[in-house]
Design a protein around this motif. Structure first.
Motif, PDB file in Angstrom:
ATOM      1  N   THR A 148       6.865  -4.299   3.573  1.00  0.00           N
ATOM      2  CA  THR A 148       7.725  -4.268   4.753  1.00  0.00           C
ATOM      3  C   THR A 148       8.412  -5.610   4.916  1.00  0.00           C
ATOM      4  OG1 THR A 148       7.777  -4.154   7.178  1.00  0.00           O
ATOM      5  CG2 THR A 148       5.646  -4.665   6.173  1.00  0.00           C
ATOM      6  N   ARG A 149       9.741  -5.581   4.906  1.00  0.00           N
ATOM      7  CA  ARG A 149      10.508  -6.812   5.042  1.00  0.00           C
ATOM      8  C   ARG A 149      10.534  -7.304   6.483  1.00  0.00           C
ATOM      9  NH1 ARG A 149      13.392  -2.998   2.122  1.00  0.00           N
ATOM     10  NH2 ARG A 149      13.787  -3.507  -0.073  1.00  0.00           N
ATOM     11  N   HIS A 150      10.397  -6.365   7.442  1.00  0.00           N
ATOM     12  CA  HIS A 150      10.715  -6.668   8.831  1.00  0.00           C
ATOM     13  C   HIS A 150       9.520  -6.743   9.782  1.00  0.00           C
ATOM     14  CE1 HIS A 150      14.848  -6.022   7.639  1.00  0.00           C
ATOM     15  NE2 HIS A 150      14.570  -4.793   7.256  1.00  0.00           N
ATOM     16  N   ALA A 151       8.415  -6.081   9.477  1.00  0.00           N
ATOM     17  CA  ALA A 151       7.298  -6.032  10.412  1.00  0.00           C
ATOM     18  C   ALA A 151       6.813  -7.437  10.754  1.00  0.00           C
ATOM     19  CB  ALA A 151       6.143  -5.220   9.835  1.00  0.00           C
ATOM     20  N   LEU A 152       6.422  -7.617  12.004  1.00  0.00           N
ATOM     21  CA  LEU A 152       5.831  -8.875  12.438  1.00  0.00           C
ATOM     22  C   LEU A 152       4.367  -8.889  12.019  1.00  0.00           C
ATOM     23  CD1 LEU A 152       5.883 -11.516  14.077  1.00  0.00           C
ATOM     24  CD2 LEU A 152       5.442 -10.150  16.132  1.00  0.00           C
ATOM     25  N   LEU A 153       3.991  -9.863  11.208  1.00  0.00           N
ATOM     26  CA  LEU A 153       2.617  -9.999  10.728  1.00  0.00           C
ATOM     27  C   LEU A 153       1.922 -11.123  11.489  1.00  0.00           C
ATOM     28  CD1 LEU A 153       3.274  -9.740   6.874  1.00  0.00           C
ATOM     29  CD2 LEU A 153       2.866  -7.884   8.516  1.00  0.00           C
ATOM     30  N   TYR A 154       0.624 -10.954  11.710  1.00  0.00           N
ATOM     31  CA  TYR A 154      -0.155 -11.939  12.454  1.00  0.00           C
ATOM     32  C   TYR A 154      -1.230 -12.565  11.573  1.00  0.00           C
ATOM     33  CZ  TYR A 154       1.749 -10.848  17.057  1.00  0.00           C
ATOM     34  OH  TYR A 154       2.593 -10.716  18.130  1.00  0.00           O
ATOM     35  N   THR A 155      -1.482 -13.834  11.820  1.00  0.00           N
ATOM     36  CA  THR A 155      -2.652 -14.462  11.219  1.00  0.00           C
ATOM     37  C   THR A 155      -3.907 -13.881  11.861  1.00  0.00           C
ATOM     38  OG1 THR A 155      -2.895 -16.238  12.850  1.00  0.00           O
ATOM     39  CG2 THR A 155      -1.340 -16.615  11.043  1.00  0.00           C
ATOM     40  N   GLU A 156      -5.034 -14.045  11.200  1.00  0.00           N
ATOM     41  CA  GLU A 156      -6.278 -13.830  11.909  1.00  0.00           C
ATOM     42  C   GLU A 156      -6.403 -14.945  12.954  1.00  0.00           C
ATOM     43  OE1 GLU A 156      -9.641 -14.211   9.247  1.00  0.00           O
ATOM     44  OE2 GLU A 156      -8.513 -15.561   7.968  1.00  0.00           O
ATOM     45  N   MET A 157      -7.251 -14.750  13.933  1.00  0.00           N
ATOM     46  CA  MET A 157      -7.381 -15.757  14.983  1.00  0.00           C
ATOM     47  C   MET A 157      -7.841 -17.089  14.404  1.00  0.00           C
ATOM     48  SD  MET A 157      -9.749 -15.803  18.413  1.00  0.00           S
ATOM     49  CE  MET A 157     -11.252 -15.905  17.427  1.00  0.00           C
ATOM     50  N   ALA A 168       4.401  -4.240  14.477  1.00  0.00           N
ATOM     51  CA  ALA A 168       3.590  -5.366  14.028  1.00  0.00           C
ATOM     52  C   ALA A 168       2.289  -4.875  13.405  1.00  0.00           C
ATOM     53  CB  ALA A 168       3.276  -6.295  15.205  1.00  0.00           C
ATOM     54  N   VAL A 169       1.731  -5.709  12.548  1.00  0.00           N
ATOM     55  CA  VAL A 169       0.372  -5.505  12.026  1.00  0.00           C
ATOM     56  C   VAL A 169      -0.543  -6.463  12.774  1.00  0.00           C
ATOM     57  CG1 VAL A 169      -1.143  -5.606  10.019  1.00  0.00           C
ATOM     58  CG2 VAL A 169       1.213  -4.777   9.770  1.00  0.00           C
ATOM     59  N   ALA A 170      -1.613  -5.929  13.326  1.00  0.00           N
ATOM     60  CA  ALA A 170      -2.462  -6.681  14.249  1.00  0.00           C
ATOM     61  C   ALA A 170      -3.199  -7.832  13.569  1.00  0.00           C
ATOM     62  CB  ALA A 170      -3.487  -5.729  14.874  1.00  0.00           C
ATOM     63  N   TYR A 172      -4.558  -1.787   7.522  1.00  0.00           N
ATOM     64  CA  TYR A 172      -5.397  -2.504   6.564  1.00  0.00           C
ATOM     65  C   TYR A 172      -6.078  -1.548   5.590  1.00  0.00           C
ATOM     66  CZ  TYR A 172      -8.586  -5.896   4.563  1.00  0.00           C
ATOM     67  OH  TYR A 172      -9.246  -6.710   3.683  1.00  0.00           O
ATOM     68  N   GLN A 173      -6.601  -0.459   6.089  1.00  0.00           N
ATOM     69  CA  GLN A 173      -7.390   0.438   5.254  1.00  0.00           C
ATOM     70  C   GLN A 173      -6.530   1.347   4.380  1.00  0.00           C
ATOM     71  OE1 GLN A 173      -9.811   2.211   8.314  1.00  0.00           O
ATOM     72  NE2 GLN A 173     -11.214   0.465   8.389  1.00  0.00           N
ATOM     73  N   THR A 174      -5.327   1.663   4.840  1.00  0.00           N
ATOM     74  CA  THR A 174      -4.394   2.460   4.032  1.00  0.00           C
ATOM     75  C   THR A 174      -3.038   1.750   4.004  1.00  0.00           C
ATOM     76  OG1 THR A 174      -3.882   3.811   5.996  1.00  0.00           O
ATOM     77  CG2 THR A 174      -5.542   4.668   4.480  1.00  0.00           C
ATOM     78  N   PRO A 175      -2.978   0.586   3.374  1.00  0.00           N
ATOM     79  CA  PRO A 175      -1.790  -0.257   3.483  1.00  0.00           C
ATOM     80  C   PRO A 175      -0.523   0.360   2.906  1.00  0.00           C
ATOM     81  CG  PRO A 175      -3.271  -1.097   1.792  1.00  0.00           C
ATOM     82  CD  PRO A 175      -4.027  -0.040   2.537  1.00  0.00           C
ATOM     83  N   GLY A 176      -0.645   1.363   2.049  1.00  0.00           N
ATOM     84  CA  GLY A 176       0.544   1.988   1.492  1.00  0.00           C
ATOM     85  C   GLY A 176       1.466   2.576   2.537  1.00  0.00           C
ATOM     86  N   ILE A 177       0.931   2.880   3.716  1.00  0.00           N
ATOM     87  CA  ILE A 177       1.787   3.438   4.757  1.00  0.00           C
ATOM     88  C   ILE A 177       2.859   2.455   5.201  1.00  0.00           C
ATOM     89  CG2 ILE A 177      -0.071   4.950   5.561  1.00  0.00           C
ATOM     90  CD1 ILE A 177      -0.375   3.188   8.023  1.00  0.00           C
ATOM     91  N   LEU A 178       2.637   1.160   4.966  1.00  0.00           N
ATOM     92  CA  LEU A 178       3.575   0.148   5.457  1.00  0.00           C
ATOM     93  C   LEU A 178       4.925   0.223   4.760  1.00  0.00           C
ATOM     94  CD1 LEU A 178       1.225  -2.953   5.825  1.00  0.00           C
ATOM     95  CD2 LEU A 178       2.137  -1.500   7.638  1.00  0.00           C
TER      96      LEU A 178
END
Length: 354
Positions: free
Chosen positions: A41-50, A21-23, A247-253
């Motif tokens: 990323t097709r599969h990672a679970l993404l979160y909204t900001e609070m 997941a991405v926090a 977030y800072q190096t998003p290419g890793i995703l």
């Protein structure tokens, strides 16, 4: 989001399949950021900001909850009133989220003034009541994201008490940021860096609760670091969550699907990514938005490539100008094309540092 995608996520949660997941990050993981991350990323679970429960009850729900990101996305809520949280969950039902998460870890001043976020680590019973109320309002998984403890708490009993309370309320999982939060004396930024990491405490929680879903967050610097951190000496966690590194190096995703989900399809085509983001930006501008609302999340995309500095400079200076349009993205992309060509010929990959 299709029912099939929601069902796939529920299956992974139930069967303890490893998740990545991405926090959730305040002021960062907005809908433009999530749309951007989803291109890689097709599969990672993404979160909204609070999203604060009161804002959903009394504010512009469309602005707060609208999301055109395909794939699994979780909604993170902030609050400490069980009835308000339950109502917020009900009101969010028309939007296609696959999980509802309660923030029990944010140490910011505005969260403390509302006596929620990390403050709730001091009141596990209240957290349990919040989770029970949220569960009563939805059939989606309801999870908690917490710290090891706050201030002078002993992280042994503090984390155990929080976990016991939410599991008694039938929470579907606990994500642990493996640091304490200091509510006095440290800024939110310092709280992400100064308190020491203790992955061992999270492994211990999993060892003592093998049938529970437990995910790790905090200090993970790359996908390989995260993949390695899933396993302790004698225990395997259910999930890992990357925050600042994603977030800072998003290419890793773009390597996340291969490493975590066994999807060996070719990583994202850079030209296609820029075109997708240009189209997304054009639609946002057409609806009254600004280009930099989208491009501010993209400045670190080409970290490690020749031309990355020029990419950042153009997005940082040109995208903020009144009337700036998607052509700025294409102009910035021209500066990194030679570096991308080198990658295609076997030079350094953006996935991990060389």
């Amino acid at each position: 989001m299709s029912p099939q995608i929601i069902a796939m996520y529920h299956k992974a949660l139930k069967n303890r399949e490893k998740l990545f997941a991405v926090a959730p990050m305040i002021d960062w993981t907005d809908r433009h950021c999530r749309f951007f991350h989803r291109q890689m990323t097709r599969h990672a679970l993404l979160y909204t900001e609070m999203v604060v429960a009161d804002a959903i009850l009394h504010g512009d729900r469309g602005r707060l909850l609208d999301d055109d990101t395909p794939g699994p996305v979780a909604l993170q809520l902030g609050g400490s009133d069980p009835d308000k949280l339950a109502k917020a969950v009900e009101l969010a039902a028309p939007w296609p989220y696959c999980e509802i998460n309660l923030n029990v870890g944010c140490p910011s001043d505005r969260v403390q003034s509302g006596t929620f976020g990390a403050c709730l680590m001091r009141d596990p019973a209240l957290v349990g009541r919040c989770i029970a109320a949220m569960k009563s309002a939805t059939t989606l998984p309801v999870t908690v994201k917490c710290r090891l403890g706050v201030d002078d708490q002993d992280i042994g009993p503090a984390l155990d008490a929080l976990a016991e309370a939410v599991w008694e309320a039938e929470a579907d999982g606990v994500w642990v940021h493996a640091r304490k939060a200091w509510l006095e004396g440290l800024s939110p930024k310092q709280n992400r860096e100064v308190p020491p990491l203790d992955y061992g405490r999270v492994y211990r929680l999993k060892r003592e609760n093998p049938s529970r879903f437990i995910g790790l967050n905090g200090g993970l610097e790359s996908l390989n670091h995260a993949l390695g951190a899933i396993e302790g000496d004698d225990v395997v966690l259910d999930a890992v969550m990357l925050g600042r590194a994603a977030y800072q190096t998003p290419g890793i995703l773009r390597d996340a699907d291969r490493l975590f989900f066994g999807d060996a399809r070719t990583p994202v085509n850079w030209e296609g990514l820029v075109e997708a983001m240009a189209d997304h930006a054009a639609a946002h501008i057409q609806s009254g938005g600004r280009l930099h609302h989208v491009t501010r999340h993209m400045t670190g995309l080409f970290h490690g490539f020749a031309g990355a500095r020029a990419w950042r400079q153009i997005l940082s200076t040109e995208a903020v100008k009144p009337g700036a349009g998607p052509q700025v993205l294409f102009a910035a992309f021209e500066k990194v094309k030679p570096g991308l060509a080198a990658e295609r010929h076997g030079a350094v990959s953006c996935g991990e540092p060389a």
